[in-house]
Write a protein that holds these residues in place. Structure first.
Motif, short mmCIF file in Angstrom:
data_model
loop_
_atom_site.label_atom_id
_atom_site.label_comp_id
_atom_site.label_asym_id
_atom_site.label_seq_id
_atom_site.Cartn_x
_atom_site.Cartn_y
_atom_site.Cartn_z
N LYS A 74 -1.57 -6.33 -20.74
CA LYS A 74 -2.96 -6.18 -21.12
C LYS A 74 -3.68 -5.19 -20.19
O LYS A 74 -4.68 -4.59 -20.59
N ARG A 75 -3.17 -5.08 -18.98
CA ARG A 75 -3.78 -4.19 -17.99
C ARG A 75 -2.71 -3.65 -17.06
O ARG A 75 -1.81 -4.38 -16.66
N THR A 76 -2.81 -2.37 -16.74
CA THR A 76 -1.82 -1.71 -15.87
C THR A 76 -2.48 -1.32 -14.57
O THR A 76 -3.61 -0.83 -14.55
N GLY A 77 -1.76 -1.52 -13.47
CA GLY A 77 -2.24 -1.09 -12.16
C GLY A 77 -1.54 0.18 -11.72
O GLY A 77 -0.34 0.36 -11.96
N PHE A 113 -6.78 -0.46 -17.40
CA PHE A 113 -6.06 -0.08 -16.19
C PHE A 113 -6.97 -0.24 -14.97
O PHE A 113 -8.20 -0.34 -15.08
N ALA A 114 -6.35 -0.29 -13.80
CA ALA A 114 -7.07 -0.36 -12.53
C ALA A 114 -6.30 0.45 -11.51
O ALA A 114 -5.09 0.66 -11.65
N ILE A 115 -6.99 0.92 -10.49
CA ILE A 115 -6.39 1.83 -9.52
C ILE A 115 -6.53 1.27 -8.11
O ILE A 115 -7.57 0.73 -7.74
N ILE A 116 -5.45 1.40 -7.37
CA ILE A 116 -5.44 1.13 -5.93
C ILE A 116 -5.15 2.46 -5.26
O ILE A 116 -4.10 3.07 -5.52
N ALA A 117 -6.05 2.93 -4.42
CA ALA A 117 -5.94 4.28 -3.86
C ALA A 117 -5.64 4.22 -2.37
O ALA A 117 -6.37 3.56 -1.61
N LEU A 118 -4.58 4.90 -1.96
CA LEU A 118 -4.29 5.09 -0.54
C LEU A 118 -4.60 6.55 -0.23
O LEU A 118 -3.86 7.44 -0.64
N GLY A 119 -5.70 6.79 0.46
CA GLY A 119 -6.12 8.16 0.75
C GLY A 119 -7.50 8.44 0.20
O GLY A 119 -7.83 8.07 -0.92
N ARG A 120 -8.31 9.15 0.98
CA ARG A 120 -9.70 9.40 0.60
C ARG A 120 -9.82 10.31 -0.61
O ARG A 120 -10.70 10.11 -1.46
N GLY A 130 -15.47 7.48 -12.61
CA GLY A 130 -15.91 6.21 -13.18
C GLY A 130 -14.79 5.24 -13.46
O GLY A 130 -14.99 4.25 -14.17
N PHE A 131 -13.60 5.49 -12.89
CA PHE A 131 -12.47 4.58 -13.09
C PHE A 131 -12.64 3.35 -12.20
O PHE A 131 -13.32 3.38 -11.18
N ASN A 132 -11.94 2.28 -12.59
CA ASN A 132 -12.03 1.03 -11.85
C ASN A 132 -11.07 1.08 -10.66
O ASN A 132 -9.87 0.93 -10.81
N VAL A 133 -11.62 1.29 -9.46
CA VAL A 133 -10.82 1.32 -8.24
C VAL A 133 -10.93 -0.05 -7.58
O VAL A 133 -11.96 -0.38 -6.99
N LEU A 134 -9.88 -0.85 -7.69
CA LEU A 134 -9.91 -2.21 -7.15
C LEU A 134 -9.93 -2.22 -5.63
O LEU A 134 -10.71 -2.95 -5.02
N GLU A 135 -9.07 -1.42 -5.02
CA GLU A 135 -8.95 -1.37 -3.57
C GLU A 135 -8.69 0.06 -3.15
O GLU A 135 -8.11 0.85 -3.90
#
Length: 285
Positions: A74-77, A113-120, A130-135
Motif C-alpha cells: 500500500k505504501r513504499t519507503g 510512498f515515503a522518503i528517508i533521506a541521509l544527506g542534506r 512536497g514529498f513526505n520525508v519521514l526522517e
C-alpha cells in the motif's frame, strides 16, 4: 575589447580559483583512500552475515518472520543516500533523478510512498518538492561509524515492522572506481531475495530459530543500510575529487586563453604607442 587591467584581473582570480579546486581535489583524494578501505573492509562481514541469515532462514521450515514475508504493498519507503554538500559533479543529481523517475513510474499519489533521506541535499530537494520525508539525517562524518546511523537504521526497520510502509528500497551510488560510480537501487525489506549462493552451513539453534531470526534479521537489514552508506561515501569523495580535478583543468585552460588575449592586447597597445610616437615625430619635422 577588454582592457589589459580587466584581463589581468580575470587571470588572477582564475588562478586563485584553480588553487582552491586543486586543494579540494587533494583533500578528497586523501578522504577517498580511507573511505574505499572502509567500504571494502565491510564486504566480508556482509557476505558472512548474509550467509548466516540465508542458512538460518532456509533451514527453519515453518518459521514465519514478518521481515521475510511479502505483504500487499500500500505504501513504499525509499531510503535515499546523498551528501550534505555540493561540488561533487553528478553524484547527488544522479541519485535524485533515479528516485524521482522511479516514483513517477510506480506512484500516482504522494500518499503511496515515503522518503528517508541521509544527506542534506536529498532531504532539502524532496521537501521542496512536497514529498513526505519521514526522517532525515544530516551532518554525517566523512568516515561514518555504525553508531552514527544506528538510530535512523533502527527506525527504518522499525517503521516497516510497524507497517508505516510495506517495502523499503535504497538508492545510492555504488563505488566501482575513482572515475565510475553507478546509481544503485537495492531492495532492503522484506527480505525475500535471500538465495543461497552455494552449499548452506548447518547450524544448531539455541534457544530457537524463530528467536534468533527476530534478532538477526533487523541487524542484517541495518547492516545493508550501513554498507550502502560506506559505499556512498567512497563514491562521494571520488566524485568530488574528479569534479575538482576537472575544474582545475578548466581553470588552467581559461588562464591559457586569457594569457593569450592579454599578450595580444599588450602587443596591440605597444604597436599603437609606437605608431603614435612615429606619427608625432613625423609631424615635428
Amino acid at each position: 575589447m577588454a582592457s589589459l587591467r580587466d584581463i589581468q584581473t580575470r587571470i588572477t582570480s582564475t588562478k586563485k580559483t584553480s588553487q582552491i579546486t586543486k586543494a579540494m581535489e587533494m583533500v578528497s583524494a586523501s578522504k577517498l583512500n580511507r573511505a574505499e578501505t572502509n567500504a571494502k573492509s565491510f564486504v566480508p562481514y556482509m557476505n558472512k552475515i548474509s550467509e548466516v541469515v540465508t542458512s538460518v532462514a532456509a533451514g527453519s521450515q515453518g518459521v514465519r518472520n514478518p521481515m521475510l514475508v511479502s505483504r500487499p504493498v500500500k505504501r513504499t519507503g525509499y531510503l535515499v543516500i546523498t551528501s550534505d554538500r555540493g561540488l561533487a559533479g553528478a553524484y547527488n543529481s544522479s541519485v535524485i533523478r533515479a528516485v524521482s523517475n522511479r516514483i513517477k513510474e510506480r506512484h500516482s499519489s504522494n500518499d503511496e510512498f515515503a522518503i528517508i533521506a541521509l544527506g542534506r541535499v536529498g532531504a532539502d530537494f524532496f521537501r521542496k518538492k512536497g514529498f513526505n520525508v519521514l526522517e532525515s539525517v544530516t551532518g554525517l562524518p566523512d568516515q561514518p561509524n555504525f553508531a552514527d546511523i544506528k538510530d535512523i537504521a533502527n527506525k527504518a526497520v522499525g517503521m516497516f515492522s510497524a507497517e508505516a510502509y510495506d517495502e523499503l528500497y535504497m538508492f545510492y551510488n555504488h563505488y566501482v572506481s575513482a572515475i565510475q560510480q553507478d546509481v544503485t537501487e537495492k531492495k532492503v525489506l522484506p527480505l525475500t531475495d535471500l538465495t543461497p549462493s552455494g552449499k548452506l552451513a548447518s547450524y544448531e539453534f539455541e534457544p530457537s530459530a524463530e528467536e534468533i531470526l527476530e534478532v538477526l534479521l533487523p541487524q542484517y537489514a541495518e547492516s545493508l543500510i550501513f554498507g550502502a552508506l560506506l559505499d556512498g561515501k567512497a563514491s562521494e569523495h571520488a566524485a568530488r575529487m574528479t569534479a575538482m580535478r576537472n575544474a582545475t583543468d578548466n581553470a588552467k585552460e581559461i588562464i591559457g586563453d586569457l594569457t593569450l588575449k592579454f599578450n595580444r592586447a599588450r602587443q596591440a597597445a605597444i604597436t599603437q604607442e609606437i605608431t603614435e610616437i612615429v606619427g608625432g615625430a613625423a609631424a615635428l619635422e
